[in-house]
Design a protein around this motif. Structure first.
Motif, PDB file in Angstrom:
ATOM      1  N   CYS A 127      44.225   0.822   7.384  1.00 53.01           N
ATOM      2  CA  CYS A 127      43.076   1.705   7.221  1.00 53.01           C
ATOM      3  C   CYS A 127      42.233   1.392   6.001  1.00 53.01           C
ATOM      4  CB  CYS A 127      43.522   3.157   7.186  1.00 53.01           C
ATOM      5  SG  CYS A 127      44.635   3.558   5.825  1.00 53.01           S
ATOM      6  N   ASP A 129      40.312   1.471   2.921  1.00 53.96           N
ATOM      7  CA  ASP A 129      40.089   2.465   1.876  1.00 53.96           C
ATOM      8  C   ASP A 129      39.658   3.826   2.424  1.00 53.96           C
ATOM      9  OD1 ASP A 129      40.703   0.498   0.081  1.00 53.96           O
ATOM     10  OD2 ASP A 129      38.689   0.306  -0.765  1.00 53.96           O
ATOM     11  N   PHE A 132      44.210   7.025   1.716  1.00 56.68           N
ATOM     12  CA  PHE A 132      45.242   6.540   0.815  1.00 56.68           C
ATOM     13  C   PHE A 132      46.442   7.465   0.906  1.00 56.68           C
ATOM     14  CE2 PHE A 132      41.411   5.092  -1.775  1.00 56.68           C
ATOM     15  CZ  PHE A 132      41.492   3.781  -1.325  1.00 56.68           C
ATOM     16  N   CYS A 165      47.548   1.368   3.716  1.00 57.45           N
ATOM     17  CA  CYS A 165      46.274   1.404   3.001  1.00 57.45           C
ATOM     18  C   CYS A 165      46.231   0.273   1.978  1.00 57.45           C
ATOM     19  CB  CYS A 165      46.059   2.767   2.352  1.00 57.45           C
ATOM     20  SG  CYS A 165      47.298   3.213   1.121  1.00 57.45           S
TER      21      CYS A 165
END
Length: 252
Positions: A127, A129, A132, A165
């Protein structure tokens, strides 16, 4: 079966490699040297690159890697990205080794941001940014409502989805979550575990979406403590509440 390798880069970035046999795909290779070193050490060929968005810490290594591995495909959004050989769009399905990945257009951090979701056998999401551990990216482009809708899409994935992330921000994010939700036991316990892990130099990524749903303030906009901490009301739209939480995090 694939293996996912975490490669630390810069100060707090994580680059990801998807490898099987003698080949690998890189996800957001901001630093070509880090990726090339691993490939060389393990005698791997680079088959392709997945890009989530155009920030340099995610794309800076693309040119050098393509020069070293000219057969590597580069997949990314059609907006604002240079060097892609295969543009991708929301809902598109791509095959990487034995896994199928669905492209998810998730604007908010940047308009061109995409993520890559694979449902089977163990759900996982690269994913970038957008989300998170215990937080989300800054809202650099587009209205807060677009970012909020992106997070809603992620929250609707299976709770056992593993979130890959791109940054090690978990500790600071949880401190903010604790500031907003001081009586949230899940947050307090997670922060303690993360503090211990970071003291030992251990990574806190990836993590399960289920944990995020209990501890990530950006996925808990109806939380009573958050509402009280920021003087929010249910009469405000979820997008407005998201914007207020994001603004508070920016100033935390």
């Amino acid at each position: 079966m694939i293996e996912i390798v975490r490669l630390p880069a810069f100060t707090d970035n994580y680059l990801w490699l998807i490898r099987r046999g003698s080949q690998a795909w890189a996800v957001d290779p901001g630093d070509a040297a880090v990726v090339a070193s691993y490939l060389s050490q393990h005698d791997l060929d680079l088959a392709g690159i997945l890009l989530t968005h155009r920030h340099a810490d995610h794309t800076g290594g693309v040119a050098d890697l393509v020069e070293a591995f000219p057969r590597a495909r580069v997949l990314g959004s059609t907006i604002g990205l240079c060097g892609i050989s295969t543009p991708v769009v929301d809902g598109q399905v791509i095959d990487i080794f034995d896994r199928r990945f669905e492209v998810m257009h998730l604007p908010g951090h940047l308009d061109d941001h995409v993520a890559y979701y694979s449902a089977d056998p163990t759900p996982l999401l690269f994913c970038g940014d957008v989300l998170f551990m215990a937080g989300c990216g800054r809202n650099f482009e587009g209205p807060p409502g677009a970012f909020y809708k992106s997070l809603v899409r992620i929250a609707a994935l299976p709770t056992r989805t593993m979130i890959y992330c791109a940054h090690e921000y978990t500790q600071s994010n949880l401190r903010f979550a604790q500031h907003l939700m001081p009586n949230n036991q899940a947050v307090n316990e997670r922060l303690q575990r993360v503090n211990e892990a970071r003291a030992q130099g251990e990574a806190t990524v990836p993590g399960a979406l289920e944990i995020e749903l209990h501890t990530n303030p950006f996925l808990r906009l109806d939380d009573a403590e958050i509402m009280q901490s920021l003087s929010l009301t249910h009469s405000m739209s979820p997008a407005t509440r998201f914007h207020a939480v994001r603004r508070a995090k920016d100033n935390f």
